[in-house]
Design an enzyme around this catalytic site. Structure first.
Site, PDB file in Angstrom:
ATOM      1  N   ASN A  27      15.150  11.404  12.500  1.00 46.82           N
ATOM      2  CA  ASN A  27      14.062  11.225  13.220  1.00 46.82           C
ATOM      3  C   ASN A  27      12.756  10.205  12.058  1.00 46.82           C
ATOM      4  O   ASN A  27      12.466   9.935  12.714  1.00 46.82           O
ATOM      5  CB  ASN A  27      13.673  12.370  13.326  1.00 46.82           C
ATOM      6  CG  ASN A  27      15.169  13.252  14.314  1.00 46.82           C
ATOM      7  OD1 ASN A  27      15.768  12.073  14.921  1.00 46.82           O
ATOM      8  ND2 ASN A  27      15.912  14.207  14.658  1.00 46.82           N
ATOM      9  N   HIS A  52      21.034  18.694  22.042  1.00 52.48           N
ATOM     10  CA  HIS A  52      21.310  17.554  21.525  1.00 52.48           C
ATOM     11  C   HIS A  52      22.515  18.810  19.963  1.00 52.48           C
ATOM     12  O   HIS A  52      23.356  19.489  20.192  1.00 52.48           O
ATOM     13  CB  HIS A  52      21.487  16.765  20.081  1.00 52.48           C
ATOM     14  CG  HIS A  52      20.530  16.025  21.373  1.00 52.48           C
ATOM     15  ND1 HIS A  52      21.820  14.885  22.402  1.00 52.48           N
ATOM     16  CD2 HIS A  52      19.900  14.903  21.966  1.00 52.48           C
ATOM     17  CE1 HIS A  52      21.185  13.894  23.665  1.00 52.48           C
ATOM     18  NE2 HIS A  52      19.680  14.081  23.203  1.00 52.48           N
ATOM     19  N   ASP A  53      20.779  19.201  18.917  1.00 54.22           N
ATOM     20  CA  ASP A  53      21.347  20.114  17.877  1.00 54.22           C
ATOM     21  C   ASP A  53      21.978  20.884  18.071  1.00 54.22           C
ATOM     22  O   ASP A  53      22.407  21.687  17.853  1.00 54.22           O
ATOM     23  CB  ASP A  53      20.277  19.547  16.652  1.00 54.22           C
ATOM     24  CG  ASP A  53      20.298  18.399  16.262  1.00 54.22           C
ATOM     25  OD1 ASP A  53      19.180  17.664  15.866  1.00 54.22           O
ATOM     26  OD2 ASP A  53      21.631  17.299  16.212  1.00 54.22           O
ATOM     27  N   ASP A 113      16.393  19.478  15.713  1.00 51.58           N
ATOM     28  CA  ASP A 113      17.603  19.824  13.968  1.00 51.58           C
ATOM     29  C   ASP A 113      16.634  21.765  14.128  1.00 51.58           C
ATOM     30  O   ASP A 113      17.311  22.059  14.095  1.00 51.58           O
ATOM     31  CB  ASP A 113      16.704  19.006  12.823  1.00 51.58           C
ATOM     32  CG  ASP A 113      17.587  17.346  13.141  1.00 51.58           C
ATOM     33  OD1 ASP A 113      17.083  17.357  14.290  1.00 51.58           O
ATOM     34  OD2 ASP A 113      18.219  17.305  12.616  1.00 51.58           O
ATOM     35  N   THR A 173      23.031  18.000  11.640  1.00 48.17           N
ATOM     36  CA  THR A 173      22.791  17.477  13.161  1.00 48.17           C
ATOM     37  C   THR A 173      21.680  16.382  12.833  1.00 48.17           C
ATOM     38  O   THR A 173      20.949  16.027  13.767  1.00 48.17           O
ATOM     39  CB  THR A 173      21.392  18.481  13.479  1.00 48.17           C
ATOM     40  OG1 THR A 173      20.687  18.878  12.130  1.00 48.17           O
ATOM     41  CG2 THR A 173      22.197  19.686  13.783  1.00 48.17           C
ATOM     42  N   ASP A 204      17.788  16.809  10.453  1.00 49.31           N
ATOM     43  CA  ASP A 204      17.206  15.336   9.780  1.00 49.31           C
ATOM     44  C   ASP A 204      15.368  15.986  10.898  1.00 49.31           C
ATOM     45  O   ASP A 204      15.430  15.490  11.857  1.00 49.31           O
ATOM     46  CB  ASP A 204      17.200  13.933  10.156  1.00 49.31           C
ATOM     47  CG  ASP A 204      18.042  13.449  11.238  1.00 49.31           C
ATOM     48  OD1 ASP A 204      17.438  12.483  11.836  1.00 49.31           O
ATOM     49  OD2 ASP A 204      17.990  15.083  12.137  1.00 49.31           O
ATOM     50  N   PHE A 237      21.975   7.805  17.741  1.00 50.21           N
ATOM     51  CA  PHE A 237      21.388   7.762  16.525  1.00 50.21           C
ATOM     52  C   PHE A 237      21.961   8.141  16.034  1.00 50.21           C
ATOM     53  O   PHE A 237      21.930   7.491  14.857  1.00 50.21           O
ATOM     54  CB  PHE A 237      19.798   8.496  17.052  1.00 50.21           C
ATOM     55  CG  PHE A 237      18.725   8.263  16.270  1.00 50.21           C
ATOM     56  CD1 PHE A 237      18.986   9.525  14.992  1.00 50.21           C
ATOM     57  CD2 PHE A 237      18.306   7.301  15.934  1.00 50.21           C
ATOM     58  CE1 PHE A 237      17.947   8.764  13.859  1.00 50.21           C
ATOM     59  CE2 PHE A 237      17.566   6.940  15.105  1.00 50.21           C
ATOM     60  CZ  PHE A 237      17.117   8.382  13.194  1.00 50.21           C
ATOM     61  N   ASN A 238      22.366   9.378  15.726  1.00 47.60           N
ATOM     62  CA  ASN A 238      23.034  10.028  14.161  1.00 47.60           C
ATOM     63  C   ASN A 238      23.783   8.723  13.577  1.00 47.60           C
ATOM     64  O   ASN A 238      23.886   8.511  12.653  1.00 47.60           O
ATOM     65  CB  ASN A 238      23.786  11.320  14.614  1.00 47.60           C
ATOM     66  CG  ASN A 238      22.350  12.312  14.094  1.00 47.60           C
ATOM     67  OD1 ASN A 238      21.116  12.232  13.795  1.00 47.60           O
ATOM     68  ND2 ASN A 238      22.693  13.296  15.106  1.00 47.60           N
TER      69      ASN A 238
END
Ligand code: RIB
Ligand code: CA
Length: 308
Positions: free
Chosen positions: A39, A242-243, A15, A126, A10, A168-169
């Site tokens: 996102n 993160h991703d 990402d 992701t 996303d 969030f995801n």
């Protein structure tokens, strides 16, 4: 033989870094990018994936297939505070140099999995897990073609980043996350428990920029934008990686440590919606990472970017 992967994403600043890392990896064969609302809204995440595919110079080869524009059941939530209104930190990238595929992302996942039964593929996720959840309902047979899922999502020890309990995801589509974590396939989970320990410090950011090619400089801009937005949205200037950590967990799993677990998701409405409940057990299908060699992760990111 190159490892075949699909990245379901996303984009999203982090990402985008994950995509540039994956496209630079000599031993990864990115079969497709499937996109999902997260996102930012669905059409924008698809456009952003096309833009980053262009920055990677892979415009004509790797399809971008737009997937689910909405979560399965809950109302839609997005994260422009952390990614800017464009989802790429309002950085001025060139327009895409290749079109969006007309194949729906969920159908692309099913088609590519069914074509991979002799060489099972790795699915890197992701963003919200809507596309895979839908694909598993539409075509349960694809489980035979997925060697493993490497995903960014969830939180246990660390607590949430979009609510006190939820990452969030998972929060953006808790029902999809429940279906994926419960599907029985081997999963390696990069939750906030590990990504909060992989911070984009100024020294590490300078190392990325020092790689010096177009893609590394773009990653430097993306990480810098992440840090600025993270600071304005929270308190910490050094944005967690993160991703990109999912891609690096594919190329360098030795940089991460964790324990096997069963993971469930709170899907009832209320303050704990989207919370991941982690029960550590040897027979768990999920490897729940808890720590990483952060300097090693950034060194691997630089190595992948040197691959262009
Ligand atoms: O919580 C972090 C996750 O949410 C990352 O995947 C980021 O891109 C957002 O999607
Ligand atoms: Ca993401």
């Amino acid at each position: 033989m190159k490892r075949q992967i699909i990245i379901d994403c996303d984009p999203g600043l982090d990402d985008a870094v994950a995509l540039l890392a994956a496209f630079g990896a000599a031993d990864l064969d990115v079969l497709a990018l499937t996109t999902v609302a997260g996102n930012v809204k669905g059409p924008q995440t698809a456009l952003n994936a096309q833009i980053i595919r262009g920055v990677a110079g892979r415009g004509g080869e790797v399809p971008v297939c737009a997937g689910a524009p909405l979560p399965i059941l809950r109302d839609q939530v997005t994260a422009e505070d952390f990614h800017g209104s464009t989802g790429l930190g309002n950085i001025d990238f060139p327009a895409p140099n290749a079109p969006l595929s007309d194949e729906h992302g969920v159908n692309a996942l099913i088609r590519l999995c069914r074509a991979a039964t002799t060489n099972p593929l790795t699915l890197v996720i992701t963003g919200p897990m809507t596309n895979l959840a839908l694909a598993l309902v539409m075509a349960p047979d694809i489980k035979d073609a997925i060697a493993e899922i490497v995903l960014m999502g969830g939180a246990d020890r660390e607590g949430g980043n979009i609510t006190p309990f939820s990452e969030f995801n998972v929060f953006a589509d808790p029902h999809a996350a429940a279906a994926v974590f419960g599907c029985g396939l081997p999963i390696r989970a990069l939750s906030l428990d590990v990504t909060h320990g992989i911070r984009t410090t100024k020294t590490r950011l300078a190392k990325v920029r020092a790689v010096g090619n177009r893609q590394a400089l773009a990653v430097g801009d993306l990480l810098d934008a992440s840090c600025k937005l993270e600071f304005s949205a929270n308190t910490d200037r050094d944005a967690p990686l993160h991703d990109p950590s999912t891609v690096i967990a594919v190329t360098r799993p030795d940089l991460f440590e964790g324990r096997r677990a069963h993971v469930s998701v709170v899907t009832e409405s209320g303050e704990q919606l989207g919370r991941t409940r982690v029960r550590f057990a040897e027979d768990g299908p999920v490897l729940w990472y808890e720590s990483a060699d952060a300097d090693g992760v950034f060194d691997e990111l630089c190595r992948l970017l040197e691959g262009y």
